[in-house]
Design an enzyme around this catalytic site. Structure first.
Site, PDB file in Angstrom:
ATOM      1  N   GLU A 194     -33.727  -5.319 -24.535  1.00  0.00           N
ATOM      2  CA  GLU A 194     -33.459  -4.108 -25.309  1.00  0.00           C
ATOM      3  C   GLU A 194     -34.115  -2.904 -24.651  1.00  0.00           C
ATOM      4  OE1 GLU A 194     -34.695  -4.980 -29.326  1.00  0.00           O
ATOM      5  OE2 GLU A 194     -32.782  -5.941 -29.784  1.00  0.00           O
ATOM      6  N   GLU A 270     -28.050 -11.319 -30.141  1.00  0.00           N
ATOM      7  CA  GLU A 270     -28.996 -11.470 -31.262  1.00  0.00           C
ATOM      8  C   GLU A 270     -28.269 -11.075 -32.529  1.00  0.00           C
ATOM      9  OE1 GLU A 270     -32.754  -9.447 -30.923  1.00  0.00           O
ATOM     10  OE2 GLU A 270     -33.212 -10.351 -28.980  1.00  0.00           O
TER      11      GLU A 270
END
Ligand SMILES: *[C@@H]1O[C@H](CO)[C@@H](O)[C@H](O)[C@H]1NC(C)=O
Ligand SMILES: *[C@@H]1O[C@H](CO)[C@@H](O)[C@H](O)[C@H]1NC(C)=O
Ligand SMILES: *[C@@H]1O[C@H](CO)[C@@H](O)[C@H](O)[C@H]1NC(C)=O
Ligand SMILES: *[C@@H]1O[C@H](CO)[C@@H](O)[C@H](O)[C@H]1NC(C)=O
Ligand SMILES: *[C@@H]1O[C@H](CO)[C@@H](O)[C@H](O)[C@H]1NC(C)=O
Ligand SMILES: *[C@@H]1O[C@H](CO)[C@@H](O)[C@H](O)[C@H]1NC(C)=O
Ligand SMILES: *[C@@H]1O[C@H](CO)[C@@H](O)[C@H](O)[C@H]1NC(C)=O
Ligand SMILES: *[C@@H]1O[C@H](CO)[C@@H](O)[C@H](O)[C@H]1NC(C)=O
Ligand SMILES: *[C@@H]1O[C@H](CO)[C@@H](O)[C@H](O)[C@H]1NC(C)=O
Length: 658
Positions: A194, A270
């Site tokens: 991320e 995710e």
């Protein structure tokens, strides 16, 4: 392997892709043979056949290694074909240059071999920064002491340590040999984590990509939140871009990624099955239990990913496990918010690895996508045990557990003292009369118990929205003692929020000067109290409530006989340890550090894996109670409960704080 013969033809894409698609790194396919794992514009291809990843996240370093096979077999039995796994660099290299892959708890290669034996592939997520609600996103604390270091940038010092880490992971830990290209289970490797939420320096992520390409030849991917700025900041040329978030995130990848070398099959890396817990009187336990809306959203999102979007998916978490000891991370949101030791996450396997209602509902939703392929029946859950209440006696004042003394005019940070976790005691002896409101460094890092001559004067804590100002009054010869607790380093920062970036300011203890009403106090003795070896002591009646002359934190000692078990004569069943009279502290069983208790909740008991307990024998328990002066009860007791309970209570140190 799973073939989606019928489903591929139904797919309709909201956004046209494919035209500008570029083959994944052609250098990887050196021979004419079909690569073991690759992808084209629309599909992952395992041995040349289309492959939809139905994945789940499970991190071996959060699960007792004796239970890895049990958890992996349950993943396969839910219909998953792939396990996504973060690696915690700080556990593997707690001291610079000391690589602990031989430690069974860090033997990630063994975990991957078991995954393969259980019929699973794996996706490797080595970071170097992994967020993951883990201390400093997996960075070892010693990184902060390297001169010139700036983490998560293309900084010479940082890239040098990152290269050594990846080379060790691939070589010493044996992961390169476990790639699909060499017959192993590793399908892909993630670049950073991320990163687009944090920054947009593509030179940095390109450097991480290049370091990974020196050691790994399976495809690489990035994973970023489903919005324009995280995806644009995080994609790396030549690396497949994936998204994360709810089903709303799915269209974002093809809307915002314009570089054809980052396009290919769609993966939600995710998809959140629920959410982790943080300490606080006003933070109820996060769970899907009793939340039918949340459960039905998850269940309808499964076909939405696999059918409507023909996307691959990884459920985060499939099994969360435990942030044992001091391993939890924290966030900074204008105050510190701290993750609990329990990383239950409301996931399909609970913290003790038991299948839940959500597990069976998700299994039913996944089975239609397995194309008739058989999956095993999930094993029955083992019972958990109870341990009758036992009492503990005080043995040692924490102020006696000092270790080496370091002296300096101004306070040094915990890391400068060579310490990664735990507590640091700062002691100043007054040379003149002085009083006033105290400032301890630039801010509390993180929770400071303030004492004068071992008598408590107040608590300063960066978790409190309005920090309490502690005023003290010192006479010559008085000792001002600041016991500073590291509550966990920040594991996530988003450039989209207005707060400070404490990922690049990880220091604990005291940073800066200590002053009273602006008058700087010089001359400090400092003691690292990391508690990785515990003092053994005799019961001391003089430390019992009403007898003691100190407010120092106290170590208590007690024991229980491990409940016998029929399942396995060398281990016992799991339980949850509760410390009903305790205020705030830590628990060890047979020197294994379970983590923190804190009456504010929501976590009210600590997972004690059966692997730690010796059946039929005496098991030693040590409890550190940090605030004995707040205890109303006269005795310290503990017990093991087969059921977990959650709950919140007011904070006796700060009744008005958030
Ligand atoms: C990707 O490969 C699959 C399986 O061979 C095939 O069905 C599909 O048409 C390919 N996609 C493209 C865009 O070539
Ligand atoms: C990235 O590298 C290029 C070329 O080396 C340089 O011009 C640019 O300033 C760098 N960008 C950043 C953000 O460091
Ligand atoms: C990263 O930094 C190194 C050393 O400063 C430099 O040589 C290299 O070109 C940079 N990488 C990129 C992709 O900009
Ligand atoms: C989980 O708990 C935290 C702390 O109370 C809260 O901020 C967060 O919104 C919760 N998450 C969900 C999905 O409810
Ligand atoms: C998903 O696909 C199914 C069957 O093709 C369709 O009935 C449904 O409306 C789609 N769902 C959404 C949210 O588009
Ligand atoms: C953070 O706290 C400071 C000091 O209390 C305040 O000035 C600032 O506005 C706060 N920032 C945010 C984003 O809440
Ligand atoms: C607390 O201390 C800070 C820093 O010394 C000061 O700015 C603030 O005004 C004090 N707050 C109160 C309520 O005394
Ligand atoms: C029993 O427990 C021990 C210790 O945890 C473990 O090494 C062993 O593999 C277990 N045996 C079985 C049959 O599960
Ligand atoms: C201790 O007792 C007092 C008085 O009854 C009460 O106000 C306080 O909340 C109790 N503290 C704890 C930690 O239970």
């Amino acid at each position: 392997m799973i073939l989606f013969k019928g489903l591929l033809s139904i797919v309709t894409y909201g956004v046209a892709i494919g035209a500008a698609y570029v083959e994944p790194n052609p250098s990887r396919t050196t021979s004419a043979a079909v690569p073991a794992f690759t992808y084209n514009a629309t599909s992952f291809l395992l041995h040349g056949e289309p492959y939809t990843i139905i994945g789940g996240q499970m991190d071996p370093q959060r699960i007792p290694h004796q239970y890895w096979r049990d958890r992996l077999s349950k993943a396969r039995a839910m219909g998953l074909n792939t396990i996504f796994t973060y690696i915690f660099w700080n556990n593997l290299e707690p001291t610079q240059g000391l690589w602990l892959s031989e430690d069974p708890q860090n033997d990630v290669a063994e975990y991957f071999r078991i995954a393969q034996e259980e019929g699973l592939n794996v996706v490797l997520r080595p970071g170097p920064y992994i967020c993951g609600e883990h201390d400093w996103g997996g960075f070892p604390a010693w990184l902060s002491q390297i001169p010139g270091m700036v983490v998560r940038t293309n900084n010479t010092q940082f890239m040098e340590e990152t290269r050594k880490y990846i080379v060790n992971l691939a070589g010493k830990s044996g992961l390169a040999d476990l790639q699909a290209s060499r017959g192993g289970p590793i399908l892909m490797v993630q670049v950073e984590n991320e990163y687009g939420s944090f920054g947009e320096n593509h030179n940095y992520t390109a450097s991480v990509r290049d370091i990974l390409l020196e050691s790994f030849d399976v495809p690489l991917y990035t994973n970023d939140g489903g919005d324009s700025w995280p995806l644009e900041g995080g994609y790396v040329p030549g690396v497949l871009a994936a998204v994360d978030g709810g089903s709303w995130a799915l269209p974002a990848r093809d809307l915002y990624i314009k570089d054809p070398t980052s396009l290919g099959p769609l993966l939600n890396g995710e998809y959140y099955t629920w959410s982790p817990d943080q300490w606080g009187s006003y933070n109820p336990h996060n769970t899907t239990v009793g939340n039918d809306g949340a459960v039905s959203q998850i269940l309808s999102d499964i076909p939405y990913h696999l059918h409507n979007y023909s996307a691959s998916v990884s459920f985060y978490m499939f099994h969360g496990g435990t942030n044992f000891g001091f391993e939890n991370g924290a966030l900074w949101q204008n105050r510190t918010t701290v993750f609990t030791n329990s990383y239950d996450y409301g996931s399909p396997l609970d913290e003790t690895g038991r299948t839940t209602d959500l597990y069976f509902k998700m299994r039913d939703a996944i089975i239609p996508f397995l194309n008739g392929e058989d999956i095993p029946e999930p094993p029955d859950n083992l019972p958990r045990s109870s341990i009758p209440e036992f009492s503990l006696c005080p043995t040692t004042s924490l102020f006696e557990v000092r270790g080496k003394r370091t002296t300096s005019s101004s306070p040094l940070t915990m890391e400068a003292l060579g310490q990664a976790y735990g507590f640091t005691l700062y002691e100043h002896t007054a040379t003149s009369e002085i009083e006033g409101s105290m400032q301890a460094g630039d801010r509390p890092r993180d929770r400071i118990l303030v004492y004068v001559n071992e008598e408590i004067a107040g608590v300063m804590d960066s978790q409190y929205q309005h920090p309490l100002n502690v005023s003290v009054s010192l006479k010559p010869g008085d000792k001002l003692q600041l016991l500073v607790e590291n509550l966990g380093r920040v594991n996530y920062y988003s450039r989209g929020n207005p707060y400070k970036n404490y990922v690049q300011d990880p220091w604990k203890g005291i940073k800066g000067e200590v002053s009273l009403d602006g008058m700087v106090l010089n001359g400090w003795d400092m003691y690292s109290i990391q508690l990785d070896t515990l003092p053994s002591g005799e019961c001391k009646p003089s430390l019992e409530k009403d007898q003691r002359s100190t407010d120092s934190p106290l170590l208590y000692q007690g024991s229980f006989v491990g409940p016998p078990t029929q399942q396995n004569s060398s281990m016992t069943l799991d339980t949850f340890i509760a410390v009903p009279n305790g205020i705030k502290g830590n628990v060890w069983v047979n020197n294994f550090h379970l983590g923190r208790y804190w009456l504010v909740g929501p976590q009210q008991s600590l997972y004690l894996p059966g692997t730690v307990v010796k059946p039929g024998e005496v098991n030693e328990v040590v409890i550190l109670e940090l605030e004995p002066w707040q205890m109303n009860a006269t005795s310290m007791v503990a017990y093991g409960d087969s059921e977990r309970f959650w709950g919140n209570n007011p904070d006796p140190d700060c009744l008005v704080c958030v």
